[in-house]
Enzyme design. Sequence first.
Site, PDB file in Angstrom:
ATOM      1  N   CYS A 280       0.805  -1.230   0.000  1.00 37.81           N
ATOM      2  CA  CYS A 280       0.000   0.000   0.000  1.00 37.81           C
ATOM      3  C   CYS A 280       0.837   1.278   0.000  1.00 37.81           C
ATOM      4  CB  CYS A 280      -0.919  -0.003   1.216  1.00 37.81           C
ATOM      5  SG  CYS A 280      -2.049  -1.396   1.225  1.00 37.81           S
ATOM      6  N   ILE A 281       1.556   1.512   1.092  1.00 38.78           N
ATOM      7  CA  ILE A 281       2.162   2.842   1.309  1.00 38.78           C
ATOM      8  C   ILE A 281       3.192   3.218   0.227  1.00 38.78           C
ATOM      9  CG2 ILE A 281       3.231   4.352   3.062  1.00 38.78           C
ATOM     10  CD1 ILE A 281       0.546   3.235   3.965  1.00 38.78           C
TER      11      ILE A 281
END
Length: 434
Positions: free
Chosen positions: A275-276
């Site tokens: 994600c990040i």
Amino acid sequence: MYFRALREKIKKKKAIIAVVGLGYVGMPLLAQFYKKGFNTIGIDIDEKKISNLKKNEIRSFYFKNLFKKNKIKNLLFTSNFSNAEKADVIILCLPTPLKKNKSPDVSHIKKALVKLGPFLKKGQALSLESTTYPETTEEILLPFLKKLKFNISKDYFLIYSPERESPVFEKNKNKFSLFNTPKICSGHSANCLTIGNDLYSQIVKTVVKTDSTKKAEFAKMIENIYRAVNIGLINELKMLSQKMNINIHQVIDLAGTKPFGFTKFLPGPGLGGHCIPIDPYYLSWRAKKYKFETKFIRLAGDINQKVTNWTINNIIKIIKKKKINFNKCKILILGVAYKADIDDLRESPALKIISVLKRKKINFDYCDPYINKIRYLNIKSIKLNYKNFKLYDCVVILTDHSIFSRNKIIKNSKLIVDTRGFLKNFNQSKIFHL
Ligand SMILES: NC(=O)c1ccc[n+]([C@@H]2O[C@H](COP(=O)([O-])OP(=O)(O)OC[C@H]3O[C@@H](n4cnc5c(N)ncnc54)[C@H](O)[C@@H]3O)[C@@H](O)[C@H]2O)c1
């Protein structure tokens, strides 16, 4: 007619739920619907995964003891998309990675839609859970359904509901489970939102409704960009604090005593996970359409990449400073997962650090009780036996799994480089805090 019928089916748990994409997001979601009494279908293109799931390998991890003597009722694992025809609700939990040029790769969603197309029918709902740039649902899913001649919100229902669950290894009690984490839900129209709310209320405590899919998509972006930018900030400050000979972790603890207006973010050897490191670029890419430059995202991305190189350079500097023969030294990498207490290696900074060690022909082993093997490098984790730490010239802590013993690491290691603040409260000449 279709609207009321689908609402009834969901409320009475008579709706058949199909989840497409059985990964970190899809599997717990499928299990949650199953546990709540729904008839469920799990669809994935990965034949090996499907065959493992049928054999009770990964399945038991999510479904625990829900099956008597391996008899599976009301649950089908399949790679055959025609099974979607039986479903009342189809939920897409598909990967959304980046292309080499850091633009969104939504090909998994598009390919799945093409495979599902012939089996979609009136009265169904389609929900996207993948993280993606704002306007994806409107630009990709809506036209696709319209092309199939569905009348959206009358005979077909379109939902976007981003996934929020924090991945953790099973052994740890997850404070924020799928059930108790509020779930954002949006629909293409009021009817679509009502169906979405009915659906997700079955499996989560709080559904947070919003009237547009773009807002829900943007909200998920903000959540992850907020983290990426703040981690970038704290990583930059860590590099400064080292020059000033100040332990950043102790400083963060001090600042963290302020009861308002400050949220703790912890520095580390770099960003990881699905994600990040990825999601912010989805929004940057979309922003370009509006001739807008997202400077914070670019800067955070640069710093979060730089901190991995900075970590590698510092490990090398420390080894040289300790006058250890570089060609003969042996390093132990402790932890390779991208964060503590999970078994996820995706985008982990450990991979980059290990590849540099390999390139420089530095001898090393790694130890991660949650990751037995790094497949594409064909290396296996050594067993966690603290007594063997003595055999290494240097132990580098890359992941701060909570099962690691601080005292045993310190007792048995000759030299320690801590990239996570795991030993932040220990001051010994053999411990280097990065
Ligand atoms: N992992 C997380 O913690 C997390 C958290 C929040 C949101 N998300 C988002 O959720 C989405 C899914 O992430 P994930 O971590 O579950 O991914 P994953 O890689 O763990 O799983 C994806 C699954 O989809 C399957 N798949 C790929 N293409 C397919 C196709 N065309 N048809 C059917 N199956 C297909 C793969 O075989 C795999 O099993 C992504 O958009 C991600 O950004 C992930």
